[in-house]
Design a protein around this motif. Structure first.
Motif, short mmCIF file in Angstrom:
data_model
loop_
_atom_site.label_atom_id
_atom_site.label_comp_id
_atom_site.label_asym_id
_atom_site.label_seq_id
_atom_site.Cartn_x
_atom_site.Cartn_y
_atom_site.Cartn_z
N ASP A 39 -3.63 -35.60 8.02
CA ASP A 39 -4.25 -36.90 7.70
C ASP A 39 -3.54 -37.55 6.53
OD1 ASP A 39 -6.27 -36.80 9.46
OD2 ASP A 39 -7.84 -36.23 8.01
N ILE A 40 -3.31 -36.70 5.52
CA ILE A 40 -2.69 -37.23 4.30
C ILE A 40 -1.28 -37.74 4.62
CG2 ILE A 40 -1.78 -36.55 2.03
CD1 ILE A 40 -4.32 -34.93 1.62
N GLU A 41 -0.53 -36.98 5.38
CA GLU A 41 0.83 -37.43 5.72
C GLU A 41 0.78 -38.78 6.44
OE1 GLU A 41 3.80 -36.30 4.58
OE2 GLU A 41 2.36 -35.05 3.51
N ARG A 42 -0.18 -38.91 7.33
CA ARG A 42 -0.29 -40.16 8.09
C ARG A 42 -0.62 -41.33 7.15
NH1 ARG A 42 -4.46 -42.02 9.79
NH2 ARG A 42 -5.66 -40.10 9.81
N ARG A 43 -1.56 -41.08 6.26
CA ARG A 43 -1.97 -42.16 5.35
C ARG A 43 -0.83 -42.53 4.39
NH1 ARG A 43 -7.95 -40.89 3.13
NH2 ARG A 43 -7.81 -43.05 2.43
N VAL A 44 -0.08 -41.51 3.96
CA VAL A 44 1.06 -41.78 3.07
C VAL A 44 2.09 -42.64 3.81
CG1 VAL A 44 3.06 -40.71 1.94
CG2 VAL A 44 0.80 -39.71 1.63
N ALA A 45 2.36 -42.27 5.06
CA ALA A 45 3.37 -43.01 5.83
C ALA A 45 2.91 -44.46 6.05
CB ALA A 45 3.61 -42.31 7.16
N ASP A 354 11.36 -40.80 -0.70
CA ASP A 354 10.96 -39.39 -0.84
C ASP A 354 10.14 -39.21 -2.13
OD1 ASP A 354 11.06 -36.50 -0.31
OD2 ASP A 354 12.35 -36.45 -2.09
N ALA A 355 10.62 -39.82 -3.21
CA ALA A 355 9.91 -39.69 -4.48
C ALA A 355 8.51 -40.32 -4.38
CB ALA A 355 10.71 -40.36 -5.60
N VAL A 356 8.43 -41.49 -3.77
CA VAL A 356 7.14 -42.18 -3.65
C VAL A 356 6.19 -41.35 -2.79
CG1 VAL A 356 5.98 -44.28 -2.83
CG2 VAL A 356 8.22 -44.44 -3.93
N ARG A 357 6.69 -40.83 -1.70
CA ARG A 357 5.86 -40.01 -0.82
C ARG A 357 5.25 -38.83 -1.58
NH1 ARG A 357 9.90 -39.37 2.83
NH2 ARG A 357 9.85 -41.27 4.05
N ARG A 358 6.07 -38.19 -2.37
CA ARG A 358 5.59 -37.02 -3.11
C ARG A 358 4.46 -37.40 -4.08
NH1 ARG A 358 9.26 -32.53 -3.43
NH2 ARG A 358 10.99 -32.83 -2.00
N ILE A 359 4.59 -38.57 -4.68
CA ILE A 359 3.58 -39.00 -5.65
C ILE A 359 2.30 -39.45 -4.93
CG2 ILE A 359 3.06 -40.76 -7.40
CD1 ILE A 359 6.17 -40.53 -8.09
N LEU A 360 2.46 -40.24 -3.88
CA LEU A 360 1.28 -40.72 -3.14
C LEU A 360 0.49 -39.56 -2.56
CD1 LEU A 360 2.66 -43.84 -1.20
CD2 LEU A 360 1.29 -43.80 -3.31
N ARG A 361 1.22 -38.57 -2.07
CA ARG A 361 0.56 -37.40 -1.49
C ARG A 361 -0.45 -36.80 -2.48
NH1 ARG A 361 5.38 -34.34 0.02
NH2 ARG A 361 5.68 -35.61 1.87
N LEU A 366 -5.91 -35.72 -4.43
CA LEU A 366 -6.94 -35.78 -5.47
C LEU A 366 -8.15 -36.59 -5.01
CD1 LEU A 366 -4.70 -36.40 -8.61
CD2 LEU A 366 -6.15 -34.40 -8.25
N GLY A 367 -8.02 -37.26 -3.91
CA GLY A 367 -9.14 -38.06 -3.40
C GLY A 367 -9.24 -39.43 -4.03
N LEU A 368 -8.19 -39.87 -4.71
CA LEU A 368 -8.28 -41.13 -5.46
C LEU A 368 -8.31 -42.36 -4.56
CD1 LEU A 368 -5.92 -40.34 -8.47
CD2 LEU A 368 -8.42 -40.29 -8.38
N PHE A 369 -7.76 -42.23 -3.36
CA PHE A 369 -7.82 -43.39 -2.46
C PHE A 369 -9.21 -43.57 -1.88
CE2 PHE A 369 -3.22 -42.95 -2.59
CZ PHE A 369 -2.83 -44.27 -2.66
N ASP A 370 -9.98 -42.49 -1.89
CA ASP A 370 -11.35 -42.61 -1.39
C ASP A 370 -12.28 -43.10 -2.49
OD1 ASP A 370 -10.39 -41.61 1.02
OD2 ASP A 370 -10.54 -39.56 0.26
#
Ligand code: BGC
Length: 755
Positions: A39-45, A354-361, A366-370
């Motif tokens: 789920d997280i990978e999908r949301r990051v993408a 790649d750097a952004v993906r690692r940070i967004l993940r 942490l649940g911060l997007f929720d």
């Protein structure tokens, strides 16, 4: 969802040594986020696909925000505008529910509403201060260390913090280097065990709980080997030393799931760590397949220019991002150059993505997007920061970290029959110095001084006399007379000396690590009274004290024991707690002996056979080779014997293991704990090996007269080292094994042979 206590800590809980879960939980806490990795990978993408180049670069910037929450000022205006424009990924040094909420609200005004990460150096506690990390390492108690990190995380997380810049897992073998206080000392095995315990303590089983924060393994890598013990200095290191001594604690942290890494200020063999592709791309993100992100150290990308490794800021940005530095801490280098570098084709967008993906993940985990405010709950903040159980845990940790260095004629513990105790010395009434450096939210009013602790414990029938005697530094002896007069009036003298809180830490390297000022002179004046003198030494590193080492009746090394230090010291001085701490770092006799870590000692071609007979031997003509106090050393109020060594088989093959067991007996009159240590030596190898290396340890608790069987398992991995081609090999042949109470106090010896 109920509060669940880390499994490892359960035994301590049953022994009544830790606060219970009911008390620690008090209120139900929100569940960790449940989103699956997919789920997280999908949301990051999805999110990445919506981001402009500028917004992507924005996620890679971190700024310090001390000024952001106060009255209006230029920096505040600039930062708030950047945050609203989506140009900031993280803030450090903004803390507290009120302030983090206020700043998070600004981030949520940005186009994509990407929440900020709030980070802070929660190094040894947040509101409740635990002993400094080096002191905690002296406990050799992994469960307690894990609990300490958990309590710190719980407090910080209740105060809006998502991410701590800890643990520092740099092996620190040079006491001149001020940052030895932040690590677990000079041994790689112990440091790796502690790295794991701290990561699990900070992060819990999984990121996303509101009683946990992201941890950060720092400083990658080899910062502890700074030349001449001078902070921020260059490092020249053989590949074997890098792999064998400095990398394992980082690997242990990565294996424990540490969310982030921080790189370091030093060079490694000529290349700054911040722009070191070998470290960050090949080892960390390549061989170790590390999924988290790497933050630079404060301004270290910008400093590539100062080092003479990058021509200008744009060159520095290019080199750092190419080498794998994902986030720019307080450098403003990525923000100024990275977008243009991508547009000019000098940096591939894939690296930025790649750097952004690692940070967004991590923000998703942490649940911060929720719920961007899930760590910012005023009620929880109030309750958690004032939870007395946190202080109880800090007191227990402080007890465990104290090291009894000397105790002639059983001077300690102090008896209840003593009618007058003279507490003397510049640190006797100090509160701030007990906390040490790297405190971030501590409240001095909550700290118990040694005076307060002794006053409470001594009771009404004992008079506690006091005189300061002198200051920590400076050369005035004006207070000596009063101190001596006070001492003459007492049954016993307790002398509190050491360093002030700001004498060891970052940028606090010293060429002279003697006890500062005239404190040893004060000791001599007190000793001349003929009264027994118990010396309590406070400090963040091994200090040198000659007269005290030779003439004091008892010495207790207190380190910087934290906010409950005064109580813990009274517990130990009175014997309510039997000290069991063991030194995680060697104490030299003089600075000229450095490097003197126990595992940096080799037989040489000309070993010193008899002390003093040093002609054409590897020795000094003006000092012994031996340190003042060896790695692993520490006394107890009881005594232990080691007997009946049994080795399950004399030989082993690859894939097999050998059980080494022995009997440990408490032969004294009080209960106590002993840290039994297993050392190995490979006496003939393709690369010369150290005289001994710690391979395992056990902390065992024994009642008077009680015996227990202790077993260590030796397998091929324990016998291996990095050979000249950097292969991790165990070479066939004999290995000496040594079991003891300290690295220089070996009680049992045997051998095994690898076939
Ligand atoms: C230190 C880091 C620390 C950072 C942020 C730097 O100077 O080296 O360990 O995390 O500052 O405060």
């Amino acid at each position: 969802m109920t509060f669940s206590f880390p499994k490892l800590l359960l035994p301590l809980l049953f022994l009544g040594l830790l606060p219970g879960p009911a008390a620690m939980a008090q209120k139900k806490k929100p569940a960790p986020t449940t989103a699956s990795p997919a789920d997280i990978e999908r949301r990051v993408a999805d999110l990445l696909a919506q981001m402009t180049l500028e917004e992507k670069v924005g996620q890679l910037n971190q700024y310090s925000g001390r000024e952001v929450t106060g009255p209006a000022n230029d920096r505040k205006n600039t930062l708030l505008t950047s945050i609203r424009n989506g140009q900031v990924g993280s803030m450090l040094n903004v803390k507290g529910v009120h302030d983090t909420r206020e700043i998070q609200a600004e981030a949520l005004k940005s186009r994509l509403k990407i929440p900020l990460l709030f980070s802070l150096d929660v190094i040894h506690g947040y509101q409740t201060t635990f002993p400094i990390p080096l002191a905690e390492a002296a406990s050799w108690d992994l469960d307690a260390i894990r609990l300490g990190a958990h309590v710190a995380a719980r407090e910080a997380a209740a105060s809006g913090i998502h991410w701590t810049f800890a643990p520092m897992v740099d092996v620190g073998r040079d006491p001149r280097w001020g940052r030895v206080m932040e690590g677990a000392g000079e041994d790689t095995y112990l440091s790796a065990q502690i790295a794991r315990a701290r990561v699990l303590g900070f992060q819990g089983e999984k990121l996303g709980g509101t009683d946990a924060v992201m941890a950060c393994a720092k400083h990658f890598a080899a910062y502890g080997a700074a030349t001449a013990g001078r902070d921020y200095n260059a490092v020249d290191l053989s590949p074997q030393q890098l792999w064998e001594t400095y990398l394992p604690p980082f690997k242990a942290a990565a294996d424990a799931g540490v969310a982030t890494f921080m790189n370091s200020f030093n060079t490694l063999n000529g290349i700054p760590a911040t722009s070191n592709a070998y470290l960050q791309r090949d080892i960390l993100k390549g061989q170790w397949q590390y999924p988290g992100f790497v933050v630079s150290d404060w301004g270290s990308i910008k400093e590539l220019v100062t080092w003479g490794y990058a021509a200008d800021k744009a060159d520095a940005a290019k080199k750092a991002v190419t080498a794998g530095s994902d986030m720019d801490m307080e450098g403003d280098v990525y923000s100024q150059s990275l977008a243009q570098l991508v547009k000019d084709g000098r940096v591939k967008i894939d690296l930025v993505d790649d750097a952004v993906r690692r940070i967004l993940r991590k923000k998703f985990e942490l649940g911060l997007f929720d719920d961007a405010y899930r760590f910012s709950d005023e009620k929880r903040e109030k309750q958690v920061l004032n939870d007395p159980q946190n202080r109880a845990a800090a007191r227990q940790m402080a007890q465990k970290s104290l090291v009894l260095l000397k105790n002639e004629n059983a001077t300690l513990p102090l008896g209840n029959q003593l009618r007058k105790i003279a507490l003397i010395g510049p640190i006797a009434k100090s509160r701030r110095d007990l906390d040490g450096s790297w405190t971030v939210n501590a409240d001095t009013a909550r700290i118990t001084s040694l005076y307060d602790g002794l006053r409470q414990r001594a009771g009404k029938a004992t008079e506690l006399l006091y005189a300061k005697g002198c200051t920590v530094s400076g050369d005035s002896r004006a207070g000596f007379d009063q101190a001596v007069a006070t001492a003459k009036n007492a049954d016993v003298i307790v002398l509190a000396v050491g360093e002030t809180w700001d004498m060891t830490g970052e940028a606090k390297s010293r060429t002279d690590i003697h006890l500062p000022g005239v404190q040893e002179e004060l000791f001599k004046a007190l000793k001349a009274t003929g009264k027994p003198v118990v010396v309590v030494v406070f400090g963040g590193r091994p200090l040198i004290f000659d007269a005290i080492a030779e003439q004091a009746d008892a010495i207790l090394y207190a380190w910087w024991p934290g906010s409950e230090g005064g109580l813990a010291l009274a517990d130990v001085l009175y014997g309510d707690y039997n000290p069991a701490g063991k030194l995680p770092i060697t104490f030299p006799r003089n600075v000229g002996q450095i490097p003197i870590a126990y595992n940096q000692q080799y037989n040489t071609g000309r070993p010193l056979l008899k002390p003093g007979e040093n002609r054409y031997r590897s020795a000094y003509i003006d000092a012994p080779n031996t340190p003042r106090y060896a790695f692993g050393y520490g006394l107890s109020y009881t005594a232990f014997t080691y007997s009946d060594l049994k080795i399950s088989r004399p030989q082993l093959k690859a894939g097999e293991s050998v059980q080494v067991s022995f009997t440990l007996t408490n032969t004294g009159k009080v209960a106590g704990e002993e840290v039994a240590q297993l050392y190995l030596r490979d006496p003939v190898a393709s690369l010369v090996r150290p005289l001994r290396e710690l391979k395992d340890f056990r902390k065992i608790s024994l009642k008077p007269g009680e015996s227990k069987t202790v077993t260590f398992t030796i397998d091929k991995d324990k016998l291996a080292f990095y050979n000249s081609t950097l292969e991790w090999v165990a070479e066939p042949g004999k290995f000496n094994l040594m079991i003891g109470s300290a690295s220089d106090d070996i009680r049992l010896e045997g051998a095994v042979e690898l076939q």
